[in-house]
Design a protein around this motif. Sequence first.
Motif, mmCIF file in Angstrom:
data_model
loop_
_atom_site.group_PDB
_atom_site.id
_atom_site.type_symbol
_atom_site.label_atom_id
_atom_site.label_comp_id
_atom_site.label_asym_id
_atom_site.label_seq_id
_atom_site.Cartn_x
_atom_site.Cartn_y
_atom_site.Cartn_z
ATOM 1 N N VAL A 152 -107.856 -52.679 36.666
ATOM 2 C CA VAL A 152 -108.452 -53.211 35.439
ATOM 3 C C VAL A 152 -107.462 -53.028 34.289
ATOM 4 O O VAL A 152 -106.920 -51.939 34.094
ATOM 5 N N THR A 153 -107.206 -54.081 33.539
ATOM 6 C CA THR A 153 -106.274 -53.978 32.414
ATOM 7 C C THR A 153 -106.961 -53.350 31.201
ATOM 8 O O THR A 153 -108.180 -53.388 31.068
ATOM 9 N N SER A 154 -106.148 -52.822 30.300
ATOM 10 C CA SER A 154 -106.693 -52.269 29.057
ATOM 11 C C SER A 154 -107.320 -53.365 28.203
ATOM 12 O O SER A 154 -108.252 -53.109 27.436
ATOM 13 N N ILE A 155 -106.834 -54.591 28.352
ATOM 14 C CA ILE A 155 -107.397 -55.710 27.600
ATOM 15 C C ILE A 155 -108.839 -55.959 28.023
ATOM 16 O O ILE A 155 -109.748 -56.065 27.193
ATOM 17 N N SER A 156 -109.063 -56.053 29.331
ATOM 18 C CA SER A 156 -110.419 -56.297 29.843
ATOM 19 C C SER A 156 -111.356 -55.149 29.475
ATOM 20 O O SER A 156 -112.503 -55.366 29.073
ATOM 21 N N ALA A 157 -110.862 -53.927 29.634
ATOM 22 C CA ALA A 157 -111.696 -52.765 29.331
ATOM 23 C C ALA A 157 -112.053 -52.709 27.859
ATOM 24 O O ALA A 157 -113.191 -52.384 27.484
ATOM 25 N N SER A 158 -111.097 -53.046 26.989
ATOM 26 C CA SER A 158 -111.347 -53.009 25.547
ATOM 27 C C SER A 158 -112.366 -54.075 25.148
ATOM 28 O O SER A 158 -113.295 -53.807 24.372
ATOM 29 N N ALA A 159 -112.200 -55.283 25.667
ATOM 30 C CA ALA A 159 -113.140 -56.354 25.347
ATOM 31 C C ALA A 159 -114.550 -55.989 25.794
ATOM 32 O O ALA A 159 -115.536 -56.256 25.095
ATOM 33 N N ALA A 160 -114.652 -55.350 26.952
ATOM 34 C CA ALA A 160 -115.966 -54.956 27.465
ATOM 35 C C ALA A 160 -116.619 -53.895 26.591
ATOM 36 O O ALA A 160 -117.849 -53.862 26.461
ATOM 37 N N ARG A 161 -115.807 -53.039 25.973
ATOM 38 C CA ARG A 161 -116.355 -51.950 25.149
ATOM 39 C C ARG A 161 -117.132 -52.488 23.952
ATOM 40 O O ARG A 161 -118.049 -51.844 23.462
ATOM 41 N N ILE A 162 -116.746 -53.672 23.461
ATOM 42 C CA ILE A 162 -117.464 -54.241 22.313
ATOM 43 C C ILE A 162 -118.160 -55.547 22.689
ATOM 44 O O ILE A 162 -118.607 -56.293 21.815
ATOM 45 N N ALA A 163 -118.238 -55.826 23.983
ATOM 46 C CA ALA A 163 -118.943 -57.009 24.494
ATOM 47 C C ALA A 163 -118.486 -58.290 23.807
ATOM 48 O O ALA A 163 -119.273 -59.068 23.278
ATOM 49 N N ILE A 164 -117.162 -58.501 23.825
ATOM 50 C CA ILE A 164 -116.591 -59.696 23.217
ATOM 51 C C ILE A 164 -115.878 -60.508 24.301
ATOM 52 O O ILE A 164 -115.115 -59.954 25.104
ATOM 53 N N PRO A 165 -116.113 -61.812 24.382
ATOM 54 C CA PRO A 165 -115.435 -62.625 25.390
ATOM 55 C C PRO A 165 -113.973 -62.856 25.006
ATOM 56 O O PRO A 165 -113.678 -63.213 23.861
ATOM 57 N N LEU A 166 -113.076 -62.680 25.934
ATOM 58 C CA LEU A 166 -111.668 -62.952 25.664
ATOM 59 C C LEU A 166 -111.389 -64.444 25.659
ATOM 60 O O LEU A 166 -110.502 -64.918 24.950
ATOM 61 N N ALA A 167 -112.136 -65.192 26.462
ATOM 62 C CA ALA A 167 -111.953 -66.641 26.528
ATOM 63 C C ALA A 167 -113.280 -67.312 26.825
ATOM 64 O O ALA A 167 -114.027 -66.857 27.701
ATOM 65 N N GLU A 168 -113.554 -68.374 26.101
ATOM 66 C CA GLU A 168 -114.766 -69.154 26.314
ATOM 67 C C GLU A 168 -114.378 -70.610 26.577
ATOM 68 O O GLU A 168 -113.546 -71.171 25.861
ATOM 69 N N ARG A 169 -114.976 -71.197 27.607
ATOM 70 C CA ARG A 169 -114.692 -72.589 27.970
ATOM 71 C C ARG A 169 -113.190 -72.797 28.144
ATOM 72 O O ARG A 169 -112.579 -72.176 29.004
ATOM 73 N N ASP A 170 -112.572 -73.628 27.304
ATOM 74 C CA ASP A 170 -111.144 -73.936 27.446
ATOM 75 C C ASP A 170 -110.277 -73.162 26.453
ATOM 76 O O ASP A 170 -109.129 -73.537 26.189
ATOM 77 N N GLU A 171 -110.805 -72.103 25.915
ATOM 78 C CA GLU A 171 -110.077 -71.321 24.910
ATOM 79 C C GLU A 171 -108.835 -70.675 25.504
ATOM 80 O O GLU A 171 -108.853 -70.178 26.631
ATOM 81 N N GLU A 172 -107.768 -70.662 24.733
ATOM 82 C CA GLU A 172 -106.513 -70.061 25.178
ATOM 83 C C GLU A 172 -106.447 -68.586 24.782
ATOM 84 O O GLU A 172 -107.093 -68.148 23.836
ATOM 85 N N ILE A 173 -105.635 -67.835 25.534
ATOM 86 C CA ILE A 173 -105.362 -66.439 25.203
ATOM 87 C C ILE A 173 -103.856 -66.262 25.072
ATOM 88 O O ILE A 173 -103.098 -66.685 25.948
ATOM 89 N N THR A 174 -103.439 -65.639 23.992
ATOM 90 C CA THR A 174 -102.024 -65.321 23.798
ATOM 91 C C THR A 174 -101.859 -63.806 23.805
ATOM 92 O O THR A 174 -102.488 -63.108 23.014
ATOM 93 N N ILE A 175 -101.025 -63.308 24.710
ATOM 94 C CA ILE A 175 -100.740 -61.872 24.784
ATOM 95 C C ILE A 175 -99.364 -61.639 24.170
ATOM 96 O O ILE A 175 -98.369 -62.216 24.624
ATOM 97 N N ILE A 176 -99.328 -60.815 23.143
ATOM 98 C CA ILE A 176 -98.117 -60.646 22.349
ATOM 99 C C ILE A 176 -97.594 -59.210 22.449
ATOM 100 O O ILE A 176 -98.289 -58.272 22.055
ATOM 101 N N PRO A 177 -96.380 -59.002 22.972
ATOM 102 C CA PRO A 177 -95.745 -57.682 22.888
ATOM 103 C C PRO A 177 -95.260 -57.476 21.453
ATOM 104 O O PRO A 177 -94.214 -57.989 21.060
ATOM 105 N N ALA A 178 -96.061 -56.768 20.679
ATOM 106 C CA ALA A 178 -95.903 -56.757 19.220
ATOM 107 C C ALA A 178 -94.561 -56.195 18.746
ATOM 108 O O ALA A 178 -93.971 -56.729 17.801
ATOM 109 N N ASP A 179 -94.097 -55.120 19.367
ATOM 110 C CA ASP A 179 -92.830 -54.528 18.919
ATOM 111 C C ASP A 179 -91.701 -55.548 18.978
ATOM 112 O O ASP A 179 -90.928 -55.710 18.027
ATOM 113 N N SER A 180 -91.603 -56.255 20.099
ATOM 114 C CA SER A 180 -90.539 -57.249 20.279
ATOM 115 C C SER A 180 -90.732 -58.427 19.339
ATOM 116 O O SER A 180 -89.776 -58.916 18.731
ATOM 117 N N ALA A 181 -91.981 -58.902 19.216
ATOM 118 C CA ALA A 181 -92.250 -60.054 18.350
ATOM 119 C C ALA A 181 -91.931 -59.740 16.894
ATOM 120 O O ALA A 181 -91.381 -60.577 16.170
#
Length: 261
Positions: A152-181
């Motif tokens: 289980v990724t930390s992303i999935s676990a975090s979203a579940a903690r606040i019951a928020i969908p990461l993606a709905e229908r055709d919604e896109e997800i962008t994962i950003i390595p913040a330090d590098s960006a």
Amino acid sequence: MLIERIVSQNASLWTTEQAFYIILVMTFYAVGIGPGNPELLTLEAVRTIEKCPVIFCPKTKSGATVALSIIKEARINLDRKTIIECEMPMNRDSALLAQNYEKIALQCAQYLSKGLDTAFITLGDVSFYSTAERVSKIVAEKGFDVVWCAGVTSISASAARIAIPLAERDEEITIIPADSAFKNGTLKEALARKGTKVLMKLSRSYQDVIKILFETGLSKTSTLFQNCGLEGERILSLGNYTAESKELFESESYFSLVIVK
């Protein structure tokens, strides 16, 4: 032949006959154990750890072994197992990191050559910013069978903690390595994309990232997670704070991520 090539690369470890047998039956397992909550270990992860006589666990320079503490908390029977705590340098020196991965992979190969299945446990999922992925690649090059156990990724676990969908229908997800960006000057561009944005690996740029979220107005729909599933867990809705709120900077945990929804 494959066997001859492998023997020539590992002459100090085994003979041709030994190599043929070992390569057929010994397996290196890269095991994702989730972000911290021991209840998020998969059945496959538990079964694999229980059956392997040798377990490699990453540790920080300070000596912390978070992954090992998680499987202990899950009450996995570690009696009569060989536990190898391997130090992982927390830096960006690619040459030093490559040298360390090679060293660990060689240690794993030595146990595999003795006829011992070996597991390398890693936080989250093996395919996701994982040290285990780097080590398993080198082990595979030495001729051993490699199996990945998804976690289980930390992303999935975090979203579940606040019951928020990461993606709905055709919604896109962008994962950003913040330090590098942030370092490359592409962070604001990445944050401007449609859909859900997830900021990870922000330990070095933490304060700058938080500042940019407020500057762009994205703080209103951002949630900060620190140490999800671990001791000291914090979940903060940035919309309830200002850029000057001291609470946001009381902790700058390595295990931090932000979901912008």
